[in-house]
Design a protein around this motif. Structure first.
Motif: not given
Length: 472
Positions: A316, A442, A444, A447
């Motif tokens: 990511q 979290s 993500d 996000a």
């Protein structure tokens, strides 16, 4: 950096911030605080102790019991209503002075900032940690003890702080953030703007390292940190580089051991980690490019800690405008780390080395830094599971802080719920052993970040026996 300058800097920052930030003299603590109807995660055991009672006396935990505890008539009673009571969280790798630098120049952008601006952002960042449940942080680069003095006296609000002072780097190393003009025009002067601010210091040769570390200790540092290999966020040094000679590494160990404390090193790959361990360093910051089982075994043998930057392992990260940009050298550095994740995680778990929890967030906006820190926790739990993540956040990091020995500013136990430990306590809605997201984790990175510095499922934060957040 001259101590009078440090004091003056944080004095100015404190005056400026008092306009918009609530501060108070150190509150008189209640003689006793009694928590009842709580489920206790003690920071060590893989279970919740249901329907327990915890008695705090002043700033220490007095008793932990499944049976009602007799408290005095004036005791403050907190009904946990079945919430999880656990130790305040500890972040073992922060950079309070390098926050909110959201610009293309990355860390180099600090060269264009004044101490007032840096101090203001550092103080805001400190509150970000405390109100989200982190009652202790360890700063690895650039924090001297000016802000901590104000926090300890009660004129400012923030977490406990363990401080390394200026991070020490060789010329051309991970801490060499001079401009190209300063480097190319250098006639022996090693002081660029970041060095002048006391955030980093350049030292070449054992004598210079010894002096730099001693200067940090004189300025209130609890331990010292040195760059022992290349970095990801720095432009000047390749990731594969080895930094610091063995004599230089040993010089830091000499200086810190004479103060009964430890040295920490920025090191990613096997060569840099092994050299640091053999010199006597006890805290390996990152280590993400360790590929050999023998290196992990050496960490285990020495009883040292590795504090990985877990977000660096995530694909990511390639969505980041700097780390994922194919036209910048940072992408190549990040890819090396991502590709080593499965091997690294396997060896870390097989050898059961000491793992500390640290977020290492820099050069991100305020909201983005929240999102990245929350993602770090999720990424950590995906690799190690909820229980080992909780241990890293609490008792393991507490043991890492305790390596500062007689130089420890907080000599009682941290990161545990047990008799005699500091009363650093949070209450959590839910069971973090089953659902780590109740601590704000979290999964993500991109996000939408939480809008508040507080975590909704952490309604209560106590540090050193004083309540800083209570939304019960």
């Amino acid at each position: 950096m001259n101590l009078s300058v440090i004091t003056r800097v944080f004095g100015v920052a404190a005056m400026v911030l008092s306009v918009f930030t609530y501060a108070q003299d150190k509150a008189e603590l209640p003689e006793q605080t009694l928590f009842k109807n709580v489920n206790v995660f003690n920071g060590v055991d893989k279970q919740l102790y249901k329907n327990y009672f915890v008695l705090v006396e002043k700033n220490r935990i007095k008793a932990v019991s499944p049976e009602p505890i007799a408290a005095n008539a004036k005791a403050v009673v907190v009904d946990g209503s079945g919430r999880t009571l656990m130790p305040g969280l500890i972040d073992a790798h922060v950079h309070l002075n390098l926050q909110y630098l959201n610009n293309p120049a990355a860390i180099d952008g600090v060269s264009n900032m004044t101490w007032e601006e840096i101090g203001a952002m550092a103080y805001d960042a400190a509150q970000e940690f405390l109100y989200s449940g982190f009652t202790t942080v360890r700063d690895l680069c650039g924090m001297h003890d000016g802000m901590r003095k104000h926090i300890e006296s009660g004129t400012l609000i923030g977490p406990r702080m363990y401080l390394a002072g200026a991070c020490i780097s060789q010329t051309s190393g991970h801490g060499d953030w001079r401009t190209n003009a300063q480097v190319l025009g250098d006639d022996g002067n090693k002081v660029g703007q970041v060095q002048a601010l006391g955030i980093t210091t350049l030292a070449d040769g054992a004598d210079e390292v010894l002096k730099a570390c001693r200067n940090n200790l004189a300025g209130g540092a609890d331990f010292c940190k040195m760059m022992a290999g290349g970095g990801v966020t720095s432009m000047r040094d390749p990731l594969h580089s080895i930094q610091g000679t063995m004599d230089e590494l040993k010089a830091m160990v000499t200086a810190t051991s004479q103060w009964d404390t430890v040295g920490a090193v920025h090191a990613y790959h096997d060569d840099s980690v092994e050299r640091a361990l053999k010199a006597g360093m006890m805290s390996i910051e990152h280590g993400n490019l360790m590929v050999k089982k023998s290196t992990f075994k050496l960490v285990k043998k020495k009883g040292a800690f590795v504090v990985p930057a877990m977000a660096g392992f995530s694909e990511q990260l390639l969505k980041h405008p700097q780390y994922g940009n194919p036209d910048l050298p940072l992408r190549g550095k990040v890819m090396q780390i991502i590709e080593n994740y499965d091997n690294w995680l396997k060896l870390a778990n097989e050898t059961n080395i000491n793992i500390g929890y640290g977020t290492d967030v820099v050069v991100s906006s305020k909201l983005a830094s929240r999102g990245i820190r929350d993602f770090q926790m999720g990424q950590f739990s995906e690799g190690f599971g909820n229980y080992k993540t909780l241990v890293a956040l609490t008792s393991a990091n507490g043991r890492l802080m305790a390596l500062t020995g007689k130089n420890n500013p907080y000599p009682a136990k941290l990161g545990v719920i047990e008799q005699g430990a500091y009363a650093d306590i949070i209450l959590v809605d839910g069971n973090p052993l089953e659902d780590i997201s109740v601590l704000g984790a979290s999964f993500d990175m991109w996000a939408a970040p939480r809008a508040s510095r507080e975590i909704k499922s952490i309604p209560f934060v106590m540090k050193d026996g004083q309540v800083f957040l209570n939304k019960l």
